[in-house]
Motif scaffolding. Sequence first.
Motif, PDB file in Angstrom:
ATOM      1  N   UNK A 101     -32.122  44.782 -20.404  1.00 42.91           N
ATOM      2  CA  UNK A 101     -30.984  44.566 -19.522  1.00 42.91           C
ATOM      3  C   UNK A 101     -29.941  45.663 -19.703  1.00 42.91           C
ATOM      4  N   UNK A 102     -29.182  45.965 -18.661  1.00 38.09           N
ATOM      5  CA  UNK A 102     -28.065  46.896 -18.810  1.00 38.09           C
ATOM      6  C   UNK A 102     -26.960  46.270 -19.659  1.00 38.09           C
ATOM      7  N   UNK A 103     -26.091  47.102 -20.217  1.00 35.16           N
ATOM      8  CA  UNK A 103     -25.039  46.622 -21.120  1.00 35.16           C
ATOM      9  C   UNK A 103     -24.094  45.620 -20.451  1.00 35.16           C
ATOM     10  N   UNK A 104     -23.908  45.737 -19.136  1.00 36.26           N
ATOM     11  CA  UNK A 104     -22.939  44.882 -18.460  1.00 36.26           C
ATOM     12  C   UNK A 104     -23.458  43.462 -18.188  1.00 36.26           C
ATOM     13  N   UNK A 105     -24.742  43.203 -18.409  1.00 36.66           N
ATOM     14  CA  UNK A 105     -25.285  41.863 -18.138  1.00 36.66           C
ATOM     15  C   UNK A 105     -24.948  40.939 -19.313  1.00 36.66           C
ATOM     16  N   UNK A 106     -23.845  40.232 -19.186  1.00 31.22           N
ATOM     17  CA  UNK A 106     -23.411  39.309 -20.251  1.00 31.22           C
ATOM     18  C   UNK A 106     -23.954  37.911 -19.977  1.00 31.22           C
ATOM     19  N   UNK A 107     -25.262  37.837 -19.839  1.00 27.89           N
ATOM     20  CA  UNK A 107     -25.970  36.583 -19.562  1.00 27.89           C
ATOM     21  C   UNK A 107     -27.212  36.543 -20.435  1.00 27.89           C
ATOM     22  N   UNK A 108     -27.751  35.356 -20.730  1.00 32.89           N
ATOM     23  CA  UNK A 108     -28.999  35.278 -21.495  1.00 32.89           C
ATOM     24  C   UNK A 108     -30.147  35.995 -20.785  1.00 32.89           C
ATOM     25  N   UNK A 109     -30.910  36.794 -21.546  1.00 36.61           N
ATOM     26  CA  UNK A 109     -32.067  37.475 -20.970  1.00 36.61           C
ATOM     27  C   UNK A 109     -33.157  37.623 -22.014  1.00 36.61           C
TER      28      UNK A 109
END
Length: 297
Positions: free
Chosen positions: A62-70
């Motif tokens: 994921x990119x750094x800006x994705x502040x979601x569970x992955x």
Amino acid sequence: MKFTSHNLSSLSQDQQPIVTVFCAVWHQQKNKLDLLRSHWENLKSQTLNVHPCYIFDNGDTAPDWLDAPWHSFDEPLSIYEAWSAGTALSTTPYVMNLNMDDRLARDAVGLLAGTALETNSALVCGEWEICFDEKDMAEPFDLTDIDYTHFKPTWPPVLDENLRLGSGTGERGTFGPATLWNVHTIGKWYPSYFKNGEVIRSMGDGFFWSVLKGNNLKLTRVPKVIGKYLSDPDSQGEFRPHQDAELIKAHGLSERSMSSRILSGDVSCANEVDMTLFTKAPSSPTSVLAQMQGTAA
């Protein structure tokens, strides 16, 4: 095959959202990061707070800006393997899929979850406006009545204004590109393979609905426009070459799925994650209803 998990929620059980919305971020998806950003914004705009779950494959991260569970799997996944993984890696009593290029009305998840609770349904779906350009998907929107839409059975859809998919009305016979279902009733299973080991390519959602119908579970349609479906036959999984119809007749569905592979440890997590987060039973619908009523009060 292995996977890694990231940004997992630290919320206590009584603070958890009641719905996980998962999305397959396919490694060959065109405009992947742009779609991912707007998809995440769409989930954050929901009036009912949701627990996101993004499934990356082929070692993508994921990119750094994705502040979601992955979660990232080190090998390529079919879309139904990814959806099955999303089901396994959910921690809520309800789950819902949402394609990278489809968008929900702001109060869509709340309507579907509320309908599932009120009707004691195993699965709930709604209606979708068909769009033919990504620009038509960009702006946030609310639930609407179906009065302004019309249905045509042509598939793939032909460019037209105010065209509906026919899933919430039952006209097409399907339940749509995204549905919400009760994990407590159905269990953590989503079809991924045929009994000969072949991967399901394009008809997994239809197989899933057939299994639910075969078990006499309640499936409910809501005739409200809950989202926008992007029609792009050149890029969508349902239009890719496959032999699913022949394979289901010859071999049938396997009970083995990507979900069961994850929960059994056959596909293991490579970083330090407490897998009991995913293997314990979700809250029952009764306790969830009490939670929702308490929040509303």
